[in-house]
Each structure stands twice: as structure tokens, then as C-alpha cells.
Design a protein around this motif. Structure first.
Motif, PDB file in Angstrom:
ATOM      1  N   ALA A   1       0.815  -1.189   0.524  1.00 59.60           N
ATOM      2  CA  ALA A   1       0.244  -0.420   0.077  1.00 59.60           C
ATOM      3  C   ALA A   1       0.964   1.107   0.273  1.00 59.60           C
ATOM      4  CB  ALA A   1      -0.873  -0.232   1.057  1.00 59.60           C
ATOM      5  N   GLN A   2       2.254   1.011   0.302  1.00 56.04           N
ATOM      6  CA  GLN A   2       2.842   2.071   0.901  1.00 56.04           C
ATOM      7  C   GLN A   2       3.671   2.492  -0.506  1.00 56.04           C
ATOM      8  OE1 GLN A   2       4.770   1.348   4.650  1.00 56.04           O
ATOM      9  NE2 GLN A   2       3.533   1.755   4.981  1.00 56.04           N
ATOM     10  N   GLY A   3       3.685   1.316  -1.767  1.00 57.56           N
ATOM     11  CA  GLY A   3       4.681   1.113  -2.593  1.00 57.56           C
ATOM     12  C   GLY A   3       5.850   0.274  -2.719  1.00 57.56           C
ATOM     13  N   LYS A   4       5.889  -0.692  -1.727  1.00 62.65           N
ATOM     14  CA  LYS A   4       7.193  -1.662  -1.789  1.00 62.65           C
ATOM     15  C   LYS A   4       6.897  -2.012  -1.903  1.00 62.65           C
ATOM     16  CE  LYS A   4       8.424   1.704   2.345  1.00 62.65           C
ATOM     17  NZ  LYS A   4       8.643   1.973   4.183  1.00 62.65           N
ATOM     18  N   PHE A   5       7.512  -3.301  -2.812  1.00 61.70           N
ATOM     19  CA  PHE A   5       7.530  -3.757  -3.821  1.00 61.70           C
ATOM     20  C   PHE A   5       8.918  -5.074  -3.472  1.00 61.70           C
ATOM     21  CE2 PHE A   5       4.548  -1.679  -5.508  1.00 61.70           C
ATOM     22  CZ  PHE A   5       2.688  -2.268  -5.219  1.00 61.70           C
ATOM     23  N   THR A   6       8.974  -5.662  -2.035  1.00 63.70           N
ATOM     24  CA  THR A   6      10.142  -6.189  -1.720  1.00 63.70           C
ATOM     25  C   THR A   6      10.188  -7.777  -2.238  1.00 63.70           C
ATOM     26  OG1 THR A   6       9.176  -7.458   0.258  1.00 63.70           O
ATOM     27  CG2 THR A   6      10.948  -5.175   0.322  1.00 63.70           C
ATOM     28  N   TRP A   7       8.809  -8.506  -2.446  1.00 58.67           N
ATOM     29  CA  TRP A   7       9.348  -9.668  -3.126  1.00 58.67           C
ATOM     30  C   TRP A   7       8.701  -9.816  -4.797  1.00 58.67           C
ATOM     31  CZ3 TRP A   7       6.565 -13.215   1.354  1.00 58.67           C
ATOM     32  CH2 TRP A   7       7.416 -13.131   2.272  1.00 58.67           C
ATOM     33  N   THR A   8       9.173 -10.141  -5.542  1.00 61.32           N
ATOM     34  CA  THR A   8       9.009 -11.516  -6.614  1.00 61.32           C
ATOM     35  C   THR A   8       7.647 -11.563  -6.411  1.00 61.32           C
ATOM     36  OG1 THR A   8       9.751 -12.922  -6.929  1.00 61.32           O
ATOM     37  CG2 THR A   8      11.046 -11.034  -7.375  1.00 61.32           C
ATOM     38  N   SER A   9       6.704 -11.894  -8.356  1.00 66.12           N
ATOM     39  CA  SER A   9       6.022 -12.424  -7.971  1.00 66.12           C
ATOM     40  C   SER A   9       6.027 -14.372  -7.937  1.00 66.12           C
ATOM     41  CB  SER A   9       4.809 -12.810  -9.263  1.00 66.12           C
ATOM     42  OG  SER A   9       5.858 -13.045 -10.568  1.00 66.12           O
ATOM     43  N   THR A  10       7.075 -14.993  -8.267  1.00 64.83           N
ATOM     44  CA  THR A  10       7.274 -15.747  -8.150  1.00 64.83           C
ATOM     45  C   THR A  10       7.643 -16.293  -6.425  1.00 64.83           C
ATOM     46  OG1 THR A  10       8.291 -16.281 -10.178  1.00 64.83           O
ATOM     47  CG2 THR A  10       9.076 -17.703  -8.519  1.00 64.83           C
ATOM     48  N   GLN A  11       8.342 -15.263  -5.726  1.00 69.60           N
ATOM     49  CA  GLN A  11       8.457 -15.508  -4.319  1.00 69.60           C
ATOM     50  C   GLN A  11       7.037 -15.245  -3.855  1.00 69.60           C
ATOM     51  OE1 GLN A  11      10.962 -11.905  -3.704  1.00 69.60           O
ATOM     52  NE2 GLN A  11      12.553 -13.346  -2.980  1.00 69.60           N
TER      53      GLN A  11
ATOM     54  N   ARG B   1       4.092 -16.237  -4.744  1.00 71.57           N
ATOM     55  CA  ARG B   1       3.334 -17.800  -4.963  1.00 71.57           C
ATOM     56  C   ARG B   1       4.540 -19.092  -3.893  1.00 71.57           C
ATOM     57  NH1 ARG B   1       3.426 -15.713 -10.518  1.00 71.57           N
ATOM     58  NH2 ARG B   1       1.679 -15.809 -11.178  1.00 71.57           N
ATOM     59  N   LEU B   2       5.313 -19.015  -4.538  1.00 67.03           N
ATOM     60  CA  LEU B   2       6.211 -19.752  -3.259  1.00 67.03           C
ATOM     61  C   LEU B   2       5.746 -19.437  -1.945  1.00 67.03           C
ATOM     62  CD1 LEU B   2       9.874 -19.798  -4.435  1.00 67.03           C
ATOM     63  CD2 LEU B   2       7.847 -21.739  -4.488  1.00 67.03           C
ATOM     64  N   TRP B   3       5.002 -18.423  -1.419  1.00 67.16           N
ATOM     65  CA  TRP B   3       5.133 -17.455  -0.091  1.00 67.16           C
ATOM     66  C   TRP B   3       3.140 -18.572  -0.100  1.00 67.16           C
ATOM     67  CZ3 TRP B   3       6.110 -16.545   4.640  1.00 67.16           C
ATOM     68  CH2 TRP B   3       5.444 -16.004   5.435  1.00 67.16           C
ATOM     69  N   ASN B   4       2.514 -18.723  -1.115  1.00 68.58           N
ATOM     70  CA  ASN B   4       1.829 -18.754  -0.850  1.00 68.58           C
ATOM     71  C   ASN B   4       1.090 -20.756  -1.013  1.00 68.58           C
ATOM     72  OD1 ASN B   4      -1.462 -18.122  -1.260  1.00 68.58           O
ATOM     73  ND2 ASN B   4      -1.526 -18.662  -3.219  1.00 68.58           N
ATOM     74  N   GLU B   5       2.083 -21.141  -0.966  1.00 72.83           N
ATOM     75  CA  GLU B   5       2.593 -22.801  -1.030  1.00 72.83           C
ATOM     76  C   GLU B   5       2.039 -22.986   0.995  1.00 72.83           C
ATOM     77  OE1 GLU B   5       1.735 -24.914  -3.220  1.00 72.83           O
ATOM     78  OE2 GLU B   5       1.178 -23.533  -4.242  1.00 72.83           O
ATOM     79  N   LEU B   6       3.304 -21.989   1.197  1.00 67.61           N
ATOM     80  CA  LEU B   6       4.070 -22.600   2.227  1.00 67.61           C
ATOM     81  C   LEU B   6       2.178 -22.465   3.306  1.00 67.61           C
ATOM     82  CD1 LEU B   6       5.293 -22.538   5.119  1.00 67.61           C
ATOM     83  CD2 LEU B   6       5.945 -20.222   4.943  1.00 67.61           C
ATOM     84  N   ALA B   7       1.580 -22.059   3.139  1.00 67.85           N
ATOM     85  CA  ALA B   7       0.038 -21.466   3.867  1.00 67.85           C
ATOM     86  C   ALA B   7      -0.662 -23.533   3.818  1.00 67.85           C
ATOM     87  CB  ALA B   7      -1.176 -20.150   3.569  1.00 67.85           C
TER      88      ALA B   7
ATOM     89  N   ILE C   1       7.015 -31.007  -7.143  1.00 65.45           N
ATOM     90  CA  ILE C   1       6.128 -30.939  -9.570  1.00 65.45           C
ATOM     91  C   ILE C   1       5.671 -29.814  -9.475  1.00 65.45           C
ATOM     92  CG2 ILE C   1       4.626 -32.621  -9.881  1.00 65.45           C
ATOM     93  CD1 ILE C   1       5.866 -34.659  -7.993  1.00 65.45           C
ATOM     94  N   LEU C   2       4.979 -29.194  -8.665  1.00 64.52           N
ATOM     95  CA  LEU C   2       3.460 -28.271  -9.559  1.00 64.52           C
ATOM     96  C   LEU C   2       4.239 -26.879  -9.985  1.00 64.52           C
ATOM     97  CD1 LEU C   2       0.736 -27.648  -9.597  1.00 64.52           C
ATOM     98  CD2 LEU C   2       0.600 -26.494  -7.401  1.00 64.52           C
ATOM     99  N   MET C   3       5.632 -26.535  -9.030  1.00 70.13           N
ATOM    100  CA  MET C   3       6.173 -25.347  -8.503  1.00 70.13           C
ATOM    101  C   MET C   3       7.350 -25.733 -10.257  1.00 70.13           C
ATOM    102  SD  MET C   3       4.610 -23.026  -7.367  1.00 70.13           S
ATOM    103  CE  MET C   3       6.654 -21.442  -7.625  1.00 70.13           C
ATOM    104  N   MET C   4       7.734 -27.191 -10.603  1.00 72.53           N
ATOM    105  CA  MET C   4       8.137 -27.142 -11.702  1.00 72.53           C
ATOM    106  C   MET C   4       7.779 -27.028 -12.646  1.00 72.53           C
ATOM    107  SD  MET C   4      10.950 -30.613  -9.949  1.00 72.53           S
ATOM    108  CE  MET C   4      10.760 -31.912 -11.790  1.00 72.53           C
ATOM    109  N   ALA C   5       6.650 -27.958 -12.868  1.00 72.80           N
ATOM    110  CA  ALA C   5       5.866 -27.410 -13.618  1.00 72.80           C
ATOM    111  C   ALA C   5       5.180 -26.033 -14.202  1.00 72.80           C
ATOM    112  CB  ALA C   5       4.327 -28.058 -13.967  1.00 72.80           C
ATOM    113  N   VAL C   6       5.057 -25.288 -13.478  1.00 72.70           N
ATOM    114  CA  VAL C   6       5.304 -23.601 -13.570  1.00 72.70           C
ATOM    115  C   VAL C   6       6.357 -23.325 -13.959  1.00 72.70           C
ATOM    116  CG1 VAL C   6       4.545 -21.860 -12.063  1.00 72.70           C
ATOM    117  CG2 VAL C   6       3.527 -23.299 -11.932  1.00 72.70           C
ATOM    118  N   LYS C   7       7.499 -23.356 -13.727  1.00 75.84           N
ATOM    119  CA  LYS C   7       8.449 -22.707 -14.061  1.00 75.84           C
ATOM    120  C   LYS C   7       8.080 -23.426 -15.719  1.00 75.84           C
ATOM    121  CE  LYS C   7      11.176 -21.767 -10.335  1.00 75.84           C
ATOM    122  NZ  LYS C   7      11.313 -20.870 -10.079  1.00 75.84           N
ATOM    123  N   ILE C   8       8.171 -24.809 -15.921  1.00 75.52           N
ATOM    124  CA  ILE C   8       8.458 -25.099 -17.062  1.00 75.52           C
ATOM    125  C   ILE C   8       7.106 -24.448 -18.430  1.00 75.52           C
ATOM    126  CG2 ILE C   8       7.824 -27.011 -19.051  1.00 75.52           C
ATOM    127  CD1 ILE C   8       8.868 -29.236 -16.549  1.00 75.52           C
ATOM    128  N   TYR C   9       5.819 -24.480 -17.712  1.00 72.48           N
ATOM    129  CA  TYR C   9       5.213 -23.366 -18.361  1.00 72.48           C
ATOM    130  C   TYR C   9       5.587 -22.708 -18.819  1.00 72.48           C
ATOM    131  CZ  TYR C   9       0.761 -21.266 -19.811  1.00 72.48           C
ATOM    132  OH  TYR C   9       0.301 -20.490 -20.370  1.00 72.48           O
TER     133      TYR C   9
END
Length: 177
Positions: free
Chosen positions: A112-122, A124-130, A162-170
Motif C-alpha cells: 500500500a506504501q508502494g514497497k514491493f520487496t518480493w517478486t511474484s515468484t516469491q 507464489r512460493l509464499w502461498n504454498e507455505l499456507a 512438482i507443481l512449481m516445476m510444472a509452473v516453471k516449465i510452463y
């Protein structure tokens, strides 16, 4: 009374997890909007900030507090649960999920303050932790074993890899076109 509180607990676990999964998806879109030219970047960023704020404060955070209150009520109604080893492991994962929740809140405020420290790939990985934490908790509750949940978590980690490998291949396939 216990069954009613359990039902409330389950309903709001679903709401809380939906909020956690969707907030990170919004973060991904919000982050990717930063690569758009103006005025699209500002329009999208403003809209994602509004969506994130409403999701967070209307659904995710109240659901988390209701889950905690219902869980505490169940422990109060049935104190024998404290003697079960699987519950202690579950509560450790729940604490991890609460920490995850507040890290997401911090990310939302940064964006909200315009600070984007993580990439969209990071993100996506963060979402997998939940997802991994959710699997661990569900296996613990269903199997009522402080040991057997490990097999479920190992399975979801393997599936995630496996899912993340498939995402990277795609992604590579899509970039070549």
C-alpha cells in the motif's frame, strides 16, 4: 455445545484459509501490476490495495479471531484435549499460521506504501507455505497422531515441488512463444 463450537471453528477455518490464499493471489497481481505502463499501473495498484484491505479486515482477520476463540472454547469445554500429544503439534502449526497471517498483513501495508520487496515468484512460493501448514493441521486433526501427519506433509511438499516445476516449465514455454 461442543459440536456447535466445533462447527463454528471449522466454518471460520475455511473462511480464514480462503482469505489467506486469496490475499497472496492479490499480492501477486498487485506486484505484477507494477510492470504495467502508466496509467494502468496506478489504476490497478489502487484497485488491488482496496481489494486487499477489504478482504483482510472484513474476512481474513475476523475469521482468524473467531477460529482462535472457538478453539479456546473447545479446549475449555473439553480440557482432556490438552493431554493429547497431537494437539500440541497442531497448536504449534496454528501459531505458525498466525505468524504467517501477520507477515501477510505486513506485506499488504508495504505494498500500500508502494514497497514491493518480493517478486511474484516469491509470493507464489509464499502461498504454498499456507497450503503446507493447512495440510499438516488437517492430517493431525483427522489422524489424531503426532507422528502420522509427517507423511501427509511430505506428500504435499513433494506435490508442491512438482507443481512449481510444472509452473516453471510452463513459464519457459510461454516465454518462448
Amino acid at each position: 455445545m461442543y459440536q456447535y463450537v466445533l462447527a463454528i471453528h471449522i466454518i471460520f477455518v475455511v473462511c480464514w484459509m480462503a482469505g489467506l490464499f486469496y490475499i497472496v493471489r492479490l499480492f501477486i497481481y498487485h506486484r505484477e501490476a507494477q510492470d504495467k505502463p502508466e496509467p494502468a499501473r496506478t489504476i490497478l495498484s489502487d484497485q488491488f490495495a482496496v481489494m486487499e484491505k477489504k478482504l483482510w479486515w472484513i474476512i481474513a482477520t475476523p475469521s482468524m479471531y473467531i477460529v482462535i476463540a472457538a478453539g479456546a472454547t473447545m479446549l475449555h469445554i473439553n480440557p482432556m484435549l490438552w493431554k493429547m500429544p497431537w494437539l500440541h503439534v497442531k497448536l504449534t502449526f496454528v501459531i505458525g499460521l498466525i505468524i504467517y497471517h501477520f507477515i501477510c498483513q505486513s506485506k499488504m501495508k508495504q505494498m500500500a506504501q508502494g514497497k514491493f520487496t518480493w517478486t511474484s515468484t516469491q509470493l507464489r512460493l509464499w502461498n504454498e507455505l499456507a497450503t503446507i501448514i493447512l495440510f499438516a493441521i488437517v492430517f493431525l486433526v483427522v489422524l489424531k497422531s503426532a507422528l502420522n501427519w509427517i507423511f501427509g506433509v511430505v506428500g504435499i511438499i513433494a506435490f508442491s515441488v512438482i507443481l512449481m516445476m510444472a509452473v516453471k516449465i510452463y513459464k519457459r514455454f510461454r516465454e518462448k512463444k
